[in-house]
Enzyme design. Sequence first.
Site, PDB file in Angstrom:
ATOM      1  CG  HIS A  49      -2.133   0.868   1.027  1.00 43.17           C
ATOM      2  ND1 HIS A  49      -2.079   2.252   1.105  1.00 43.17           N
ATOM      3  CD2 HIS A  49      -3.417   0.556   0.733  1.00 43.17           C
ATOM      4  CE1 HIS A  49      -3.294   2.743   0.880  1.00 43.17           C
ATOM      5  NE2 HIS A  49      -4.117   1.737   0.654  1.00 43.17           N
ATOM      6  CG  HIS A  50       1.506   5.224  -2.668  1.00 41.89           C
ATOM      7  ND1 HIS A  50       2.680   5.744  -2.144  1.00 41.89           N
ATOM      8  CD2 HIS A  50       1.504   5.573  -3.982  1.00 41.89           C
ATOM      9  CE1 HIS A  50       3.340   6.369  -3.114  1.00 41.89           C
ATOM     10  NE2 HIS A  50       2.657   6.274  -4.224  1.00 41.89           N
ATOM     11  CB  ALA A  51      -0.701   4.133   3.659  1.00 40.17           C
ATOM     12  CG  ASN A 103       4.154   7.885   0.729  1.00 36.78           C
ATOM     13  OD1 ASN A 103       4.316   7.592  -0.457  1.00 36.78           O
ATOM     14  ND2 ASN A 103       3.507   7.096   1.581  1.00 36.78           N
TER      15      ASN A 103
END
Length: 474
Positions: A143-145, A312
Amino acid sequence: MDRLSGLDASFLYLETPAQLMHVCAVMVLDPATMTTPYAFAAMQDEIAARVRDVPGFTRKVRGVPLGLDHPVWVRDRSFDIERHVHRLALPTPGGYAELMDLCAHLASLPLDRSRPLWEMWVIEGYRPEEGAGEKVVVFAKMHHATVDGVSGANLISHLCSLEPDAPPLVPENVPHPRDPGRGELLGRAVIGTATRPVTLVKVLKPSAELITKSIGRARQGTAMAAPFSAPRTSFNGTITSHRSIAMADLDLEEIRRVKKVTGTTVNDVVLAICGGALRAYLAERDELPESSLLATVPVSVRDSSRRSTGANKVSALFTKLGTDIDDPLERLRMLAERNRHAKEHHNAISADALQDWAEFAAPRTFGLAVRAYANLRLAERHPVVHNLVISNVPGPPIPLYFMGARIDALCPLGPVFHGAGLNITVMSNAGQMHVGAIACRESMPDTDALVRHFPAELDRLSAAVDAGSPDGAR
C-alpha cells in the site's frame, strides 16, 4: 506511538473500491542461480525469516477513536506469512500474455486492512520465449501508505542480496511500533485537533508567498506547466477497479548515450520517449489531441525534507510531454528546457509543502469527498488536471538476487486515479531500463499497444541524434 503522517494517511483516504492505492512490482527471477533448487515452501520460509523483525512488513493500521486524527501503526501480533506470500501457476502456454493477464487481475484486488498492507504471489511456469528456460515471477503489492519509491526499495532490500548466497541488503534496524491504549489515542487526537489552527497559520504564509512567486514565473515563461491545462483523452475519466498491465525493456546505455550527446538528462530522455510512445498510440486510434499531454512526475524530497517520520517523502512537478511534436529530437530539446524551468520552480517550493498541507486531511470528510467525486463522475465534468503519472525510479546498477535467484527484470507499477487512468513507471536495473504501464482496463484495454512503442521511440530518437549531431556516432 507511530502515527501515520498526513501524506501517508491520505493514500488510505484516497482509496475506493475502484481507486486502489497500492503500488506493485513484477520481478522476473532466474532460479538457475539459486544455491539450492527452487521450492516454494523453502522460499516462503526464508521470506518469513527475513521479514519477521522488520516493522514495515509486520505492522498494521489502527484507527483513532471517532476519526479525530490520522491512524497509527501497531504491530500485528498474529502475523502469519501464509496470509502474505502465496503460490500460483501460469496457465499454458505460460507466456508474456498469460503473465500480464494474471498480474492485472492481482493488481485489481484490494489489500486487507486488518493485516499488514502487503502481499506477494510467487508465480511458477513462466516462459518468456518459446524454448527458453522456465522463470519464476514474484508479483509484490504494497500500500502507498506504507512506501514511496525510495522507502519501498529499502524495504525490498531485506529480501535481496548482491550474490546468490550473500546476506540480504538490510537497512538500519527500526524499532517496532508499540500498541497505544484507546485513552492515549483519544488524548493525542484531541491535542492535535486543538493545535491545528496554529499549524495552519504557519503553513499559510509560505504558501501565499509561493503563489505570488509562481505568478511572476508564469509571466516570465519560467513556471512549470499548470494543472487543469491538459487535453482530454480516452484514459482521462472515471476509472473502475479492473486493470491492464504491460512491460517492456530499454537499453539503458543507449539512453545514456543520447543524454550525453544532447546534453540532457536521463529523465529528459525517458520523458521524451514516453511522449513519443503516447503520440504514436493516440495517433493509431485517431485520438491525438492538438495540444500536448500533461504528466505529473513524482519527485523524491527525502534528502531535503525536515521531517524524520513518514514513509512518503515526495513532491511532484507537472510537465508537458511534447506529444504535439513529431520530431523526437525537437521533442527532447523542448522537454529539457521545460524540465529545467520546472525543476527551478519546484526547488523554490518547500520540500515539505505537500506533507504540511496533507496534515489537514480529515479522515472522515476526505474519504467521503473522494467517494462522492467518484460516484458523481466529476472527473469527466471539470477540466483535466493531468493526463497520467510518470515515475522514474533509479535502481541497482549491478545484478541483484532475490532469495538467491537473479532478478532479470524489476518492473514497478504505480496507482491510477479518477481522471488519470494511466501510470507509467520506469526503473533501471543492471544495464536495462524496465518500463511498466498500468491502466484502467475500460480506458485502455490493451496496454501493450502503448508499451510496444517504447523501444521504437528510443530507436527513432537515437537515429535523430545520429543524424543531427556530428559526435553522435556509436
